[in-house]
Enzyme design. Structure first.
Site, short mmCIF file in Angstrom:
data_model
loop_
_atom_site.label_atom_id
_atom_site.label_comp_id
_atom_site.label_asym_id
_atom_site.label_seq_id
_atom_site.Cartn_x
_atom_site.Cartn_y
_atom_site.Cartn_z
CB CYS A 189 3.06 10.10 1.44
SG CYS A 189 1.84 10.05 2.74
CG ASP A 218 1.44 4.67 4.02
OD1 ASP A 218 2.34 5.50 3.85
OD2 ASP A 218 0.23 4.94 3.93
CB CYS A 228 -0.51 9.38 7.31
SG CYS A 228 -0.49 9.20 5.52
CB CYS A 243 -0.93 0.04 1.21
SG CYS A 243 -1.85 -1.46 1.44
#
Lengths: 387, 160
Positions: B65, B37, B109, B35
């Site tokens: 990110c 992350d 996140c 994904c």
């Protein structure tokens, strides 16, 4: 701060000559091209001149050129229009495209699929190029449309359009052949007779022209159904008062492409320098898509252990504009469908960065990127658990 | 591009407490490279003057990110020095608040950073044969289940 724009595949700056040609049609020459009086005739003349310019570029007749609001609109008109005509004739159409198309093609295909139309998506190899033989394999008696992009927007790979055109011409039934030539226009020949396409899409803002202007070439004798009904402008294919300034700019932009050809060698040289320097000097990097069969302005590179959007944002803060196929950038969890179609691992897809150069790119700009980039990658890899 | 706050950019440009920790007492790993992350959080636990267990040191490693990196960095700032029971009650919304907000698509996140903390504390309890509070056990199981679901989905996609 120094600003370096390396996202020409997203959009190009407006050329000052083109802007100059457009300006009178923003105020002084404001007429509606449908009006019969002198104001209208001035607008009409300007549009017809642009149509002529595009016809020369595509080696077709001016009345085969339709101006519309964007390349996305042109793609939609081509695909939905071709299918609708077939359905009107009582056919149950089958249509073909590739797994690496722009969303302006994939989304209308997906919509038609939801509505029950039979769709085949062609896979590509690790090089990112469709095999002509694969198209032959999926052709059916009810195939009415094949849409294959001329050059890919993410990895710049060039598709064998003329060969596909030849193949489709050999079939006993008429199959409409569409190509989205938006990314290719600056760099590749777009003679529709050589390419043997029936429908072709162009965009103004990828060729140093204005946004809000697109073209669909419709070969004489090919019937498609309009998507917008109204005042019968553009031969009834695209009703709505013409965006005169936009059309004028698009015509000028197409007219300038021949001049741009001289700059291609320079762009290619800078691009090659960028690729070889990155691959040599930054470890665990790889080029995505064919090295040879690609547009001269495109470099798409994966950086292991660093995520694409992070790289993009870090470069952005140094004034460098690039693009990424990472999922984070799109807001979904899926990385770029194009990179996944190449068979890339998710890590490589998430760590991809697209650099696209243009006619204003300079040696100094590339040198600056090559100075900043290794530090950015090193810093992000230092934070990352993926080594 | 999504506009980010000054705080987010600061934490992204100069993250706090990053890097691998030697001999951590607990490690939490969440997210998935599939994904885009992946977060690893290390904690060191010690007793304070009152004899309560506190997070004495904390470090992170994040692949992801800008928002993922900034969230990880902010989390470490916010929970360093907290007692274990305070850390277990940590509200991840605080990460977003202290970062001056995150775009809606990037809220996950901060969720991921909160999950990493839970996993690190669970790992610490587990390794030291401590009685794991029921709430923590349930959250750990839930996170493991989600992880498996992603891995299976990826395998399925690969097969196609």
């Amino acid at each position: 701060m120094k600003k370096v724009y390396l996202d020409y595949a997203a959009t190009t700056p407006l050329d000052s000559e083109i802007k100059k040609a457009m300006l009178p049609y923003m105020d002084k020459e404001f007429g509606n091209a449908s009006s019969l009086h002198s104001f209208g005739r001035m607008a009409k003349e300007a549009i017809e001149k642009a149509r002529q310019q595009v016809a020369v570029f595509l080696n077709c007749r001016p009345d085969e050129i339709i101006f519309c609001g964007s390349a996305t609109e042109a793609d939609n008109l081509a695909i939905l229009g071709a299918v609708k005509i077939a359905q009107k004739k009582g056919l149950k159409p089958h249509i073909i495209t590739t797994a690496i198309e722009h969303s302006a093609v994939l989304e209308p295909f997906g919509q038609l699929e939801k509505e029950g139309v039979e769709v085949s998506y062609l896979s590509v190899g690790p090089e990112g190029i469709v095999r002509v033989g694969d198209i032959e394999k999926v052709l059916k008696p009810n195939t009415v449309l094949v849409s294959v992009m001329y050059a890919n927007n993410e990895i710049g790979t060039i598709q064998p359009i003329a060969e596909i055109g030849t193949l489709l011409k050999k079939q006993s039934q008429k199959i409409i052949f569409h190509t989205d030539a938006v990314q290719a226009a600056n760099y590749l020949g777009c003679d529709v007779q050589k390419l043997q396409v029936d429908l072709l899409t162009l965009s103004g803002h990828k060729i140093y022209g204005p946004k809000g202007a697109g073209v669909l070439f419709i070969r004489k004798g090919i019937a498609i159904e309009p998507m917008i009904y109204g005042g019968h402008q553009e031969n009834g294919y695209r009703s709505g008062t013409e965006n005169v300034a936009g059309v004028v700019g698009l015509g000028e932009a197409v007219g300038q492409i021949q001049k741009t050809k001289n700059e291609i060698q320079n762009i290619k040289r800078l691009r090659d320098e960028l690729i070889s320097n990155i691959l040599q000097n930054i470890s665990k990097t790889s080029l995505n898509g064919s090295r040879e069969q690609r547009l001269p302005n495109n470099a798409n590179i994966s950086f292991a252990g660093a995520e694409g959007e992070s790289i993009l944002m870090a470069l952005d803060q140094e004034g460098i504009a690039v693009s990424t196929g990472s999922a984070c950038a799109s807001g979904s969890l899926e990385p770029s469908h194009v990179l996944m179609a190449l068979g890339l691992s998710p890590e490589k897809a998430h760590g991809s960065v697209r650099f696209t150069l243009g006619k204003y790119t300079t040696e100094q700009e590339i040198a600056y990127v090559l100075k900043v980039l290794p530090k950015v990658i090193e810093r992000l890899r230092g934070i990352s658990p993926v080594k | 591009m999504i506009p980010y706050s000054k705080e987010v950019l600061q934490h992204f440009n100069k993250p706090h407490n990053y890097g691998k920790m030697k001999n951590p007492d607990g490690v939490g790993e969440v997210g998935n490279i599939v994904c885009g992350d992946l977060m690893r959080l290390y904690i060191k636990v010690a007793k304070d003057k009152k004899g309560q267990e506190i997070i004495k040191d904390i470090k992170f490693e994040t692949y992801g990110c800008l928002a993922a990196i900034a969230s990880s960095s902010m989390l470490t700032d916010l929970v360093k020095g907290k007692t274990i029971s305070e850390a277990l009650d940590f509200d991840r919304k605080e990460i977003v608040e202290k970062l001056g907000g995150l775009p809606p698509v990037k809220i996950h996140c901060s969720v991921l950073a909160g999950d990493a903390l839970i996993e690190a504390i669970h790992d610490y309890f587990n390794k030291n044969n401590k009685l794991i509070p029921e709430k923590l056990k349930l959250r750990h199981q839930q996170l493991q289940k989600e992880k498996q679901a992603i891995e299976e989905r990826y395998k399925k996609d690969k097969a196609v």
